[in-house]
Scaffold this motif. Structure first.
Motif, short mmCIF file in Angstrom:
data_model
loop_
_atom_site.label_atom_id
_atom_site.label_comp_id
_atom_site.label_asym_id
_atom_site.label_seq_id
_atom_site.Cartn_x
_atom_site.Cartn_y
_atom_site.Cartn_z
N TYR A 141 -6.92 2.52 2.41
CA TYR A 141 -7.16 3.47 3.51
C TYR A 141 -8.35 4.19 3.39
N SER A 142 -9.55 3.66 2.55
CA SER A 142 -10.69 4.43 2.40
C SER A 142 -11.39 3.95 3.31
N ASN A 164 -9.04 1.34 -2.52
CA ASN A 164 -7.89 2.19 -1.73
C ASN A 164 -7.97 1.54 -0.26
N SER A 219 -7.82 -1.19 -7.85
CA SER A 219 -8.84 0.07 -7.77
C SER A 219 -9.09 0.36 -6.47
N GLU A 263 -0.68 7.81 -1.40
CA GLU A 263 -1.41 8.47 -2.55
C GLU A 263 -1.74 7.72 -3.56
N PRO A 264 -3.25 7.78 -3.81
CA PRO A 264 -3.52 7.24 -5.14
C PRO A 264 -2.93 8.09 -6.15
N ALA A 273 0.82 -1.03 -0.16
CA ALA A 273 0.05 0.05 0.04
C ALA A 273 0.93 1.30 -0.05
N LYS A 321 -1.63 12.72 -10.23
CA LYS A 321 -2.68 12.51 -9.55
C LYS A 321 -4.02 12.76 -10.43
N THR A 337 -4.52 4.37 -8.36
CA THR A 337 -4.07 3.15 -7.34
C THR A 337 -3.22 3.51 -6.40
N ASN A 338 -3.31 2.93 -5.28
CA ASN A 338 -2.06 2.97 -4.29
C ASN A 338 -2.02 1.85 -3.41
#
Length: 620
Positions: A161-162, A159, A157, A132-133, A129, A228, A201-202
């Motif tokens: 950390y979402s 995240n 796709s 930043e995506p 991980a 970004k 993606t991250n």
């Protein structure tokens, strides 16, 4: 109509496909700078490239190190480099459990699944991980020892950390290639040309195949470059590669989206053909034999061609052995539901790596086994993080004929759940590597599963008394042929004596990194005398192994094929010569970091015994 117009149409379609392909891949391999993205085509608007190291290691299939330390573990991939650009064997790197083909040449080796697509060659993986995506523009992998194992890089796709998990998790292959042999073990920065994807993606996944390596590969860090905002490319193109067209078609056919495979499973509308051609004239068995060479997606596609082939492609006899591991990114509850009617006779099932991040639910897995589990003999579930106690209970109830169960790295299963395995008295192979199995459950398993021939308990850190476990094995598991006790922390000469006395059919024994075993107690001498059938013996990192132990092996274990004595300080060249002269079938001898065995000795032994791979590792 003039014949010119169709030709113009064909040419137009050709150039359209080329331009479309070039628009997607023109930037490959040209985004390795920290400056604004510049190449033959310029992204509009200009994005500043973000460079980031992995923040966290989320998941992995295996590692050489211990669960309670950082040495040689996958967790070393998080953060900035520890070793690079230095080369050599360093404990601060990430190392997978195996290398080469040695593990395929020992008594515990498992038969491969048929129908595995040639494009899938991954043996291990690690998921990383990042903070930043981004839309990836480059991935740098810092390899510090024996590079060349990475065969696939994927982006996710989701995240990690979402707070809001996505409705669908999508994996996209950034780069993929067959294993290659790299000349020399020196460090390198590996930067393959990756393709562009249409989501940020991250979460990056590396898959490796170490079969061509002469020793363990070591990874130090992974760097993700990206922007970004999604690049919007102009149509200014450079020379077009004709191979790009086929690659583009393959990606559309075999993309990692789950919908692709599920649609193939569920297609019931067949094309209307007046006849089935010459297939009508072939015996049913011959058609079945021909189709047995197709992969699962190919079977699903072929089923759409005519009613006769649909019948053949859905015949449960085509699914006696089924490996879904190559399609791990596309398998979910819907996939299993579609497969149920075809898998009523299934005997071998491989669901390794599948079902994570909610793709397979406990209820979906349970429904499948209730329909398809009665004939199962072999079940591979390594790294199945959806598994819980309910799943193990269903396995033991619905699979009465089960003989092989692989739960390697299923570290989310709670300790008490393993008690259910004791109900499967027919088990011959049980792999519990890196699980949370506890002593009480394991004693129950050993007591009731007396048919066990292959048992892996490597890195099972919750077992308190391995001597008691070894004693139970010696009393109950008389048919044991291979035993993996890698990194068990408390087995002593007492447990080894009980094991050697009761399990005299043992052909493979891994006692690597077992610090409580000391040669001075006579434990290794006892092993050599009691276990004459030994073909593989790993005494890795046991510094007490001495000449007496090697001479006893030479005298009693003449069938020995693989021996690892890495790290011993007390073995001399003379005892190794006796071993090599006595054990004619010896093919692997690891003497890395053996202080008395220098490079000159290794060269001499290699010259006199050319059929033996003698490994001497180094650190710079």
């Amino acid at each position: 109509m003039s014949p010119v117009f169709p030709m113009l149409t064909v040419l137009s379609m050709f150039y359209y496909m080329c331009l479309r392909r070039r628009a997607r891949t023109a930037m490959r391999g040209e985004m390795n700078s920290r400056r604004a993205i510049e190449s033959n085509t310029r992204a509009l608007p200009i994005n500043v490239e973000i460079v980031q190291y992995a923040k966290e290691v989320l998941d992995f299939s295996s590692h050489y190190g211990s669960e309670n330390s950082m040495s040689y573990t996958m967790w070393n991939l998080a953060g900035i480099p520890n070793v690079y650009p230095s080369s050599g064997d360093f404990t601060q790197t990430a190392v997978f459990r195996t290398y080469g083909t040695w593990w395929d040449r020992c008594p515990s080796a498992r038969l491969p699944f048929k129908r595995t697509p040639s494009t899938f060659c991954s043996q291990d993986y690690v998921e990383l991980a990042f903070e930043e995506p981004v839309y990836p523009t480059a991935v740098h992998i810092l390899e510090t020892y024996h590079p060349g194992a990475v065969v696939r890089i994927l982006a996710c796709s989701a995240n990690p950390y979402s707070q809001n998990p996505p409705a669908e998790v999508r994996w996209e292959i950034l780069w993929s290639e067959a294993p290659t042999k790299v000349n020399g073990p020196q460090a390198r920065q590996f930067t393959p040309c990756i393709k562009q994807i249409n989501f940020p993606t991250n979460l990056i996944r590396l898959e490796v195949n170490s079969s061509l390596l002469d020793y363990y590969t070591e990874l130090d860090a992974v760097v993700l470059h990206g922007v970004k905002e999604r690049p919007v490319l102009s149509l200014k193109t450079s020379m077009i590669d004709m191979n790009d067209i086929d690659e583009d078609e393959d990606e559309e056919k075999y993309g990692c989206g789950m919908d692709t495979l599920n649609k193939q499973f569920s297609i019931v509308t067949l094309r209307e053909w007046p006849t089935n051609g010459y297939f009508d004239k072939l015996p049913y068995e011959l058609i079945q034999l021909i189709l047995s060479h197709l992969t699962v997606p190919d079977l699903c596609r072929l089923a759409q061609t005519c009613k006769l082939l649909y019948q053949h492609c859905c015949d449960p006899l085509q699914y006696i052995h089924l490996s879904l591991q190559p399609y791990w990114a596309r398998i979910n509850d819907t996939s299993l539901e579609y497969l149920q009617s075809r898998c009523t006779l299934i005997q071998w099932l491989n669901l390794s790596w599948t079902g994570n991040r909610g793709a397979i639910s406990v209820s979906g897995f349970s429904r499948f086994l209730k329909v398809c589990g009665s004939e199962l003999v072999r079940l591979e579930l390594s790294c199945g993080h959806f598994l819980n106690e309910t799943c193990l209970e269903v396995i033991t109830e619905m699979c009465p004929n089960l003989q092989e169960l692989n739960l390697s790295s299923c570290d989310k299963i709670p300790p008490q759940a393993f008690n259910h395995i004791a109900k499967v008295g027919s088990l011959k192979r049980l792999i519990l590597y890196r699980t949370k199995v506890e002593q009480t459950a394991l004693l129950s398993i050993l007591n009731f599963c007396s048919e066990l021939q292959h048992l892996s308990l490597g890195s099972c850190v919750m077992i308190e008394d391995y001597d008691l476990i070894a004693s139970m094995m010696g009393a109950k598991c008389k048919k044991l042929r291979s035993l993996d006790l890698w990194r068990c922390k408390n087995i002593t000469e007492s447990g080894i004596a009980e094991l050697a006395s009761g399990c005299q059919l043992l052909e493979e024994l891994d006692l690597g990194w077992c610090p409580t075993l000391q040669s001075s107690t006579g434990c290794f001498t006892n092993l050599a005398r009691k276990l004459p059938n030994l073909q593989k013996l790993f005494l890795t990192a046991n510094r007490s192994v001495c000449d007496t132990d090697i001479e006893e092996l030479a005298a009693n274990c003449t069938r020995l094929r693989q021996l690892d004595i890495l790290g011993t300080r007390m073995v001399s060249p003379a005892s190794l010569r006796k071993l090599l002269e006595s054990c004619k079938d010896l093919s692997l001898l690891d003497v890395s970091f053996c202080s008395q065995i220098d490079n000159r000795v290794v060269l001499e032994l290699n010259a006199n015994f050319p059929n033996v791979f003698i490994k001497k590792s180094f650190t710079q």
